[in-house]
Design a protein around this motif. Structure first.
Motif, PDB file in Angstrom:
ATOM      1  N   CYS A 119      -2.241 117.712   3.196  1.00 52.64           N
ATOM      2  CA  CYS A 119      -0.964 117.639   2.507  1.00 52.64           C
ATOM      3  C   CYS A 119      -0.558 119.032   2.039  1.00 52.64           C
ATOM      4  N   ALA A 120       0.686 119.429   2.289  1.00 61.16           N
ATOM      5  CA  ALA A 120       1.210 120.697   1.783  1.00 61.16           C
ATOM      6  C   ALA A 120       1.637 120.477   0.332  1.00 61.16           C
ATOM      7  N   ILE A 121       0.872 120.991  -0.598  1.00 63.12           N
ATOM      8  CA  ILE A 121       1.138 120.767  -2.017  1.00 63.12           C
ATOM      9  C   ILE A 121       2.493 121.378  -2.385  1.00 63.12           C
ATOM     10  N   GLY A 122       3.316 120.561  -3.060  1.00 59.10           N
ATOM     11  CA  GLY A 122       4.665 120.987  -3.407  1.00 59.10           C
ATOM     12  C   GLY A 122       5.691 120.563  -2.379  1.00 59.10           C
ATOM     13  N   GLN A 123       5.246 120.123  -1.219  1.00 62.56           N
ATOM     14  CA  GLN A 123       6.178 119.696  -0.163  1.00 62.56           C
ATOM     15  C   GLN A 123       5.868 118.257   0.272  1.00 62.56           C
ATOM     16  N   GLU A 124       5.345 117.458  -0.661  1.00 58.50           N
ATOM     17  CA  GLU A 124       4.974 116.080  -0.340  1.00 58.50           C
ATOM     18  C   GLU A 124       6.165 115.232   0.102  1.00 58.50           C
ATOM     19  N   LYS A 293       1.866  96.773  -1.436  1.00 56.13           N
ATOM     20  CA  LYS A 293       2.578  97.825  -0.720  1.00 56.13           C
ATOM     21  C   LYS A 293       4.004  97.997  -1.231  1.00 56.13           C
ATOM     22  N   ARG A 294       4.600  96.947  -1.810  1.00 56.24           N
ATOM     23  CA  ARG A 294       5.956  97.055  -2.329  1.00 56.24           C
ATOM     24  C   ARG A 294       6.047  96.597  -3.784  1.00 56.24           C
ATOM     25  N   ILE A 295       5.390  95.502  -4.113  1.00 53.81           N
ATOM     26  CA  ILE A 295       5.236  95.129  -5.519  1.00 53.81           C
ATOM     27  C   ILE A 295       3.965  95.825  -5.994  1.00 53.81           C
ATOM     28  N   LYS A 296       4.088  96.713  -6.958  1.00 51.08           N
ATOM     29  CA  LYS A 296       2.947  97.532  -7.366  1.00 51.08           C
ATOM     30  C   LYS A 296       2.772  97.512  -8.882  1.00 51.08           C
ATOM     31  N   PRO A 297       1.559  97.766  -9.340  1.00 48.87           N
ATOM     32  CA  PRO A 297       1.437  98.112 -10.762  1.00 48.87           C
ATOM     33  C   PRO A 297       2.150  99.440 -10.989  1.00 48.87           C
ATOM     34  N   ALA A 298       2.734  99.624 -12.152  1.00 47.05           N
ATOM     35  CA  ALA A 298       3.470 100.854 -12.423  1.00 47.05           C
ATOM     36  C   ALA A 298       2.601 102.088 -12.181  1.00 47.05           C
ATOM     37  N   ALA A 299       1.300 101.966 -12.421  1.00 50.28           N
ATOM     38  CA  ALA A 299       0.392 103.099 -12.228  1.00 50.28           C
ATOM     39  C   ALA A 299       0.310 103.549 -10.782  1.00 50.28           C
ATOM     40  N   PHE A 300       0.635 102.641  -9.830  1.00 53.55           N
ATOM     41  CA  PHE A 300       0.534 102.976  -8.414  1.00 53.55           C
ATOM     42  C   PHE A 300       1.866 103.399  -7.795  1.00 53.55           C
ATOM     43  N   ASP A 302       3.522 106.075  -8.314  1.00 53.61           N
ATOM     44  CA  ASP A 302       3.410 107.496  -7.952  1.00 53.61           C
ATOM     45  C   ASP A 302       1.971 107.932  -8.215  1.00 53.61           C
ATOM     46  N   TYR A 303       1.048 107.477  -7.365  1.00 58.34           N
ATOM     47  CA  TYR A 303      -0.360 107.722  -7.631  1.00 58.34           C
ATOM     48  C   TYR A 303      -0.774 109.148  -7.253  1.00 58.34           C
ATOM     49  N   ASP A 304      -1.892 109.559  -7.776  1.00 55.31           N
ATOM     50  CA  ASP A 304      -2.462 110.882  -7.534  1.00 55.31           C
ATOM     51  C   ASP A 304      -3.646 110.706  -6.587  1.00 55.31           C
ATOM     52  N   PRO A 431      15.090 106.156  -3.982  1.00 58.34           N
ATOM     53  CA  PRO A 431      14.445 107.469  -4.114  1.00 58.34           C
ATOM     54  C   PRO A 431      13.172 107.323  -4.941  1.00 58.34           C
ATOM     55  N   PRO A 432      12.147 108.134  -4.669  1.00 59.61           N
ATOM     56  CA  PRO A 432      10.867 107.981  -5.380  1.00 59.61           C
ATOM     57  C   PRO A 432      10.998 107.917  -6.891  1.00 59.61           C
ATOM     58  N   GLY A 433      11.891 108.679  -7.480  1.00 59.06           N
ATOM     59  CA  GLY A 433      12.005 108.696  -8.937  1.00 59.06           C
ATOM     60  C   GLY A 433      12.610 107.448  -9.528  1.00 59.06           C
ATOM     61  N   GLN A 434      13.204 106.582  -8.685  1.00 52.71           N
ATOM     62  CA  GLN A 434      13.843 105.372  -9.188  1.00 52.71           C
ATOM     63  C   GLN A 434      13.031 104.104  -8.915  1.00 52.71           C
ATOM     64  N   ARG A 435      11.852 104.237  -8.350  1.00 43.46           N
ATOM     65  CA  ARG A 435      11.035 103.062  -8.041  1.00 43.46           C
ATOM     66  C   ARG A 435      10.286 102.603  -9.289  1.00 43.46           C
TER      67      ARG A 435
END
Length: 609
Positions: A119-124, A293-300, A302-304, A431-435
């Motif tokens: 993974c290119a960090i910063g360009q995910e 995969k679509r219904i997720k715990p909030a923790a997942f 944007d997982y690390d 968009p990822p920030g609105q999920r």
């Protein structure tokens, strides 16, 4: 201006050495020095696996010259500053025949993106392009490709160029390459395909018929109006082996390993136990297309991928899936109600056999999955509970409670549908920030909103507590009898799990509070004689216990490492660990109606006169 894609090229460079060769090109690297990393774990399998340990050689290049590349930690590197493009070339050792990693030899190649794509960090969030190259080994000349990565020039089932919207999408479409047999069918408005790798004699028509029914039943549960799957194409990637079992979910596919004997064969009558097990595995992973995969715990959301991502909710996301996987076999008509009750009996029995259910709640088990459930040892039966198995029973209790309190008008199905509508349906369209996803403390309120039933205390007791679940009472209200008995009809037990190892009868685990524990036996002890008689195997011990009976004082000789020890052991009565379920022929009309609604998925509303 749209971001330039991160480009990858991957080739089975040496199948005999099990090496994939990978090239990664970053058009606009970080001017301060681009960092790259390989994930430490794969979503769906909650254990740090450190995939970067399989990178055996790596180098960087820019402007036609070699560039300094410094390793920062166990799974990341930083290239020296350059203007770009930056190219990294590396080799990945692939000899993990599982659904989680990568495997390569002359018969096939398989990989999850987490094992091979840096993974290119910063360009995910940058788009990705992948060129899958065919091996040049003559033994692999007829290989094809099975993946749900969107084609970008490649022909379906062929080598060539593929694409992904971003890094998260890139690693969520595993790739199988080699010789495989294909089965296809239409279900729930989508094309479904099965690619079977490995020697087998599977009946493709039977498999397609049964999987179609299961897929359509699941789509009807989540979206009763459209009855459509959330994908246009779905792929079951099946590796058939002599002995194996496992699955891992992805957004439009699943990777599966199964015993070839568990696949249906032409002319096979009925639905044997092995085939039921395989269908249950397929059902479980397909259900994850919605739930995880679509219904997720909030923790997942944007997982690390560099470190553990903790949640106390795996009992919902894995446990509920484990509840519905077998239930969908019944609702689809693939198994009859009695076969379903047999499957449910097995789940109940697996929980009864584990004294760890009194030591750990399913919420705690969920949180500790990373360090305890996925890294079990000889004391695990005493210390942990499965959030899969007991989570499924919590789901059962919730479902039956809702049905009983609403006279069949509401059920756990309504809760799943509300989660789907609120977070799952548009998850990848946003968009990822609105999920969004389910908050750690959000389930009781969600259940009440979906059903009108308040079960806060029950959720607390069943998910956060360690008491027994009220299975018998709830099942009885739905026309099902539950009986529990000892695993051994003779009733005598020594309270230890036994296994043959190196020709000796070994205690693989000692259950707390049992006779072996009281006698001083420990995991790893090899029992060589009881009352002066050699114990050649477990059958010999069982025969002796039947003759001596409960309460007898037995003289046990066992090796602990290389030292011989003597113990006095007193067998006790076996505690009930085997569940038996059956439809109660004396059940009343209300119970019969609730039972029918539960197993069919209908509302169960009484007809108006």
């Amino acid at each position: 201006m749209p971001a330039a894609p991160i480009r990858y090229r991957i080739r089975p460079s040496d199948p005999d050495a099990h090496l994939f060769g990978v090239e990664m090109t970053i058009a606009a690297p970080d001017p301060q020095g681009q960092r790259v990393a390989l994930p430490a774990w794969i979503p769906g399998s909650y254990m740090i696996r450190e995939f970067a340990r399989h990178i055996v050689r790596i180098e960087a290049q820019a402007g036609g010259r070699k560039l300094a590349l410094r390793k920062l930690d166990k799974d990341s590197w930083q290239a020296a500053p350059c203007e770009g493009p930056l190219t990294l070339r590396y080799l990945v050792y692939a000899w993990d025949l599982s659904v989680r990693g990568a495997h390569l030899d002359r018969t096939h190649g398989f990989f999850n993106g987490t094992s091979v794509f840096l993974c290119a960090i910063g360009q995910e969030r940058s788009p990705c392009e992948v060129i899958l190259e065919a091996p040049d080994h003559p033994a692999c000349a007829d290989w094809r490709v099975a993946t749900t990565l969107p084609e970008a020039g490649a022909r379906r089932w062929g080598f060539g160029r593929y694409r992904a919207a971003d890094y998260d999408a890139l690693i969520d479409h595993p790739v199988e390459m080699g010789r495989f047999d294909r089965v296809s069918f239409e279900a729930a408005g989508a094309r479904h395909e099965v690619a079977i790798t490995g020697r087998h004699d599977a009946d493709g028509k039977r498999l397609a018929h049964d999987l179609k029914a299961i897929c359509e039943a699941q789509a009807a549960l989540f979206d009763p109006k459209t009855r459509r799957a959330p994908v246009d194409r779905y792929l079951f990637q099946v590796t058939a082996v002599g002995d194996g079992y496992g699955g891992l979910e992805h957004r439009a596919s699943t990777a599966l390993i199964c015993r070839r004997a568990d696949l249906p064969h032409p002319g096979m009558p009925g639905t044997p136990e092995g085939y039921r097990s395989f269908l249950g595995l397929c059902s479980h992973e397909y259900f994850h297309t919605w739930n995880v995969k679509r219904i997720k715990p909030a923790a997942f959301v944007d997982y690390d991928l560099a470190r553990e991502t903790h949640t106390r909710l795996l009992w919902i996301f894995e446990g509920f899936t484990s509840y519905y996987d077998d239930l969908m076999l019944a609702r689809s008509g693939v198994v009859d109600p009695n076969d379903y009750l047999t499957l449910l009996s097995g789940t109940i029995s697996s929980v009864l056999r584990a004294p760890g259910r009194f030591a750990q709640s399913v919420a705690e088990s969920s949180f500790d999955a990373w360090t305890r459930y996925y890294r079990q040892d000889e004391n695990s039966p005493n210390a942990i509970v499965s959030y899969y198995a007991k989570g499924a029973l919590v789901a059962l209790c919730l479902d039956l409670s809702i049905r009983a309190r609403t006279n069949g008008r509401r059920s756990l199905d309504d809760v799943m549908r509300l989660m789907w509508q609120r977070w799952g349906r548009d998850f990848y369209a946003l968009p990822p920030g609105q999920r969004g996803g389910l908050a750690e403390e959000g389930f009781p309120g969600l259940l009440a909103e979906a059903t009108g039933v308040k079960l806060d205390r029950e959720i607390r007791d069943w998910a956060e507590g360690t008491g027994e679940l009220p299975l018998a009472a709830l099942l009885r209200r739905h026309g099902i009898r539950l009986e529990a008995r000892g695993a051994d009809q003779a009733g005598a037990t020594i309270g230890a799990r036994l296994a043959m190892r190196d020709g000796m009868l070994q205690c693989s685990g000692v259950l707390n509070g049992g006779p072996a524990h009281a006698a001083g036996l420990s995991a790893g002890d090899a029992i060589v004689a009881v009352d002066g008689l050699r114990m050649a195997d477990e059958r010999a011990l069982k025969a002796l216990l039947e003759r001596r009976g409960i309460g007898a004082r037995l003289r046990v000789h066992a090796f602990r490492r290389d030292e011989l020890h003597e113990f006095e052991l007193v067998p006790t009565a076996a505690t009930p660990t085997e569940a038996m379920l059956g439809i109660d022929p004396k059940a009343g009309a209300v119970a019969r109606r609730l039972l029918s609604a539960w197993l069919s998925g209908s509302t169960g509303r009484p007809k108006r006169s």
